[in-house]
Design a protein around this motif. Sequence first.
Motif, PDB file in Angstrom:
ATOM      1  N   UNK A  33       0.826  -1.212   0.000  1.00  0.00           N
ATOM      2  CA  UNK A  33       0.000   0.000   0.000  1.00  0.00           C
ATOM      3  C   UNK A  33       0.854   1.253   0.000  1.00  0.00           C
ATOM      4  N   UNK A  34       2.056   1.138   0.559  1.00  0.00           N
ATOM      5  CA  UNK A  34       2.959   2.284   0.626  1.00  0.00           C
ATOM      6  C   UNK A  34       3.815   2.388  -0.637  1.00  0.00           C
ATOM      7  N   UNK A  35       4.458   1.283  -1.029  1.00  0.00           N
ATOM      8  CA  UNK A  35       5.333   1.288  -2.210  1.00  0.00           C
ATOM      9  C   UNK A  35       4.601   1.715  -3.466  1.00  0.00           C
ATOM     10  N   UNK A  36       3.336   1.340  -3.572  1.00  0.00           N
ATOM     11  CA  UNK A  36       2.568   1.639  -4.778  1.00  0.00           C
ATOM     12  C   UNK A  36       2.173   3.107  -4.887  1.00  0.00           C
ATOM     13  N   UNK A  37       2.238   3.831  -3.767  1.00  0.00           N
ATOM     14  CA  UNK A  37       1.794   5.222  -3.753  1.00  0.00           C
ATOM     15  C   UNK A  37       0.337   5.390  -3.360  1.00  0.00           C
ATOM     16  N   UNK A  38      -0.345   4.280  -3.055  1.00  0.00           N
ATOM     17  CA  UNK A  38      -1.770   4.374  -2.714  1.00  0.00           C
ATOM     18  C   UNK A  38      -2.016   5.248  -1.495  1.00  0.00           C
ATOM     19  N   UNK A  39      -1.245   5.062  -0.438  1.00  0.00           N
ATOM     20  CA  UNK A  39      -1.501   5.805   0.794  1.00  0.00           C
ATOM     21  C   UNK A  39      -1.298   7.303   0.624  1.00  0.00           C
ATOM     22  N   UNK A  40      -0.309   7.674  -0.172  1.00  0.00           N
ATOM     23  CA  UNK A  40      -0.078   9.096  -0.438  1.00  0.00           C
ATOM     24  C   UNK A  40      -1.254   9.712  -1.182  1.00  0.00           C
ATOM     25  N   UNK A  41      -1.969   8.911  -1.927  1.00  0.00           N
ATOM     26  CA  UNK A  41      -3.156   9.347  -2.657  1.00  0.00           C
ATOM     27  C   UNK A  41      -4.413   9.287  -1.782  1.00  0.00           C
ATOM     28  N   UNK A  42      -4.482   8.272  -0.941  1.00  0.00           N
ATOM     29  CA  UNK A  42      -5.715   7.971  -0.217  1.00  0.00           C
ATOM     30  C   UNK A  42      -5.897   8.777   1.062  1.00  0.00           C
ATOM     31  N   UNK A  43      -4.825   8.968   1.830  1.00  0.00           N
ATOM     32  CA  UNK A  43      -4.986   9.489   3.180  1.00  0.00           C
ATOM     33  C   UNK A  43      -5.148  11.004   3.308  1.00  0.00           C
ATOM     34  N   UNK A  44      -4.530  11.844   2.451  1.00  0.00           N
ATOM     35  CA  UNK A  44      -4.690  13.295   2.644  1.00  0.00           C
ATOM     36  C   UNK A  44      -6.135  13.784   2.724  1.00  0.00           C
ATOM     37  N   UNK A  45      -7.063  13.305   1.885  1.00  0.00           N
ATOM     38  CA  UNK A  45      -8.452  13.772   2.038  1.00  0.00           C
ATOM     39  C   UNK A  45      -9.065  13.385   3.382  1.00  0.00           C
ATOM     40  N   UNK A  46      -8.699  12.214   3.883  1.00  0.00           N
ATOM     41  CA  UNK A  46      -9.187  11.795   5.205  1.00  0.00           C
ATOM     42  C   UNK A  46      -8.619  12.698   6.285  1.00  0.00           C
ATOM     43  N   UNK A  47      -7.329  12.998   6.208  1.00  0.00           N
ATOM     44  CA  UNK A  47      -6.713  13.868   7.205  1.00  0.00           C
ATOM     45  C   UNK A  47      -7.332  15.262   7.176  1.00  0.00           C
ATOM     46  N   UNK A  48      -7.583  15.778   5.976  1.00  0.00           N
ATOM     47  CA  UNK A  48      -8.168  17.108   5.846  1.00  0.00           C
ATOM     48  C   UNK A  48      -9.581  17.144   6.414  1.00  0.00           C
ATOM     49  N   UNK A  49     -10.302  16.064   6.238  1.00  0.00           N
ATOM     50  CA  UNK A  49     -11.701  16.009   6.672  1.00  0.00           C
ATOM     51  C   UNK A  49     -11.827  15.853   8.180  1.00  0.00           C
ATOM     52  N   UNK A  50     -10.911  15.100   8.800  1.00  0.00           N
ATOM     53  CA  UNK A  50     -11.049  14.756  10.212  1.00  0.00           C
ATOM     54  C   UNK A  50     -10.116  15.537  11.129  1.00  0.00           C
ATOM     55  N   UNK A  51      -9.055  16.137  10.564  1.00  0.00           N
ATOM     56  CA  UNK A  51      -8.064  16.806  11.400  1.00  0.00           C
ATOM     57  C   UNK A  51      -7.070  15.853  12.037  1.00  0.00           C
ATOM     58  N   UNK A  52      -7.165  14.564  11.732  1.00  0.00           N
ATOM     59  CA  UNK A  52      -6.228  13.571  12.252  1.00  0.00           C
ATOM     60  C   UNK A  52      -4.961  13.540  11.409  1.00  0.00           C
ATOM     61  N   UNK A  53      -3.849  13.210  12.030  1.00  0.00           N
ATOM     62  CA  UNK A  53      -2.601  12.973  11.328  1.00  0.00           C
ATOM     63  C   UNK A  53      -2.311  11.476  11.385  1.00  0.00           C
ATOM     64  N   UNK A  54      -2.219  10.859  10.228  1.00  0.00           N
ATOM     65  CA  UNK A  54      -2.018   9.413  10.168  1.00  0.00           C
ATOM     66  C   UNK A  54      -0.527   9.109  10.105  1.00  0.00           C
TER      67      UNK A  54
END
Length: 267
Positions: A33-54
Amino acid sequence: MIRYTALALWLCIASPLALAADQVLRLSTTTSTDNSGLLAWLLPPFEAKTGLKVHVIAVGSGKALELAKNGDVDVTLVHARAAEDRFVADGHGVGRRDVMYNDFLLACPPSDRAGIKGGSDIIAALRKLAASDVRFVSRGDNSGTDQMEKSYWKVAGVLPPPARYLSAGLGMGEVLTMAAELQACTLTDRATFATYKDKTGLAILVQGDPRMFNPYGIIAVNPARHPGVNERGARLLIDWITSAEGQARIAGFRPGGQQLFFPSAQR
């Protein structure tokens, strides 16, 4: 989104965090999930929406589940279904949800000295590979890919001799690089293969066997076992990643125009 080396992980666990605990969500996950770049694509919108830092800790699935078992993370996203089910049954995790899937591939040098190209039977291919002079590089790290590979060899009833079966103990991207350098074969997930294809020159020789199906699940660490975990944050991530928004984000991850993960959450 922050990634951790082993030292940084120790510092995260041992030292006070700059952010309040409920603002930080610790996620253990697989290297794919990390090597493929998925997390860099997937998590920022979640962080922006919730204020959480993953805080992402990308290791093999076995290690990711071990971190979750020890309460060193709040939530885990892995692809080792039998191990996931044991993790929940033993009371270490709660609320497992399907997230997405892709598939495994047998990647080898395009010269195909073992004569296995174009097949869709992974067991037959491994038997031919074992009988050839081609080397095989195993993850050797108890990751989901490593567990699946070992199960294939068990069914095949054969294993290459030690001189041709190399246990790397490395992540998927590193193993693909190693296989290319040694002109060897390896089992890989499709997403990491696609990311490293141009760097390695390896080719897909076997794909399409139903046994090569590769599902991913997300599980919250059981707060009854580890009262200090961020239960709220884990639930927010699980709910978001399995929501219509999160699933659409996964489907929209198409580097080079190729879809690498397919959403599978049941809503």
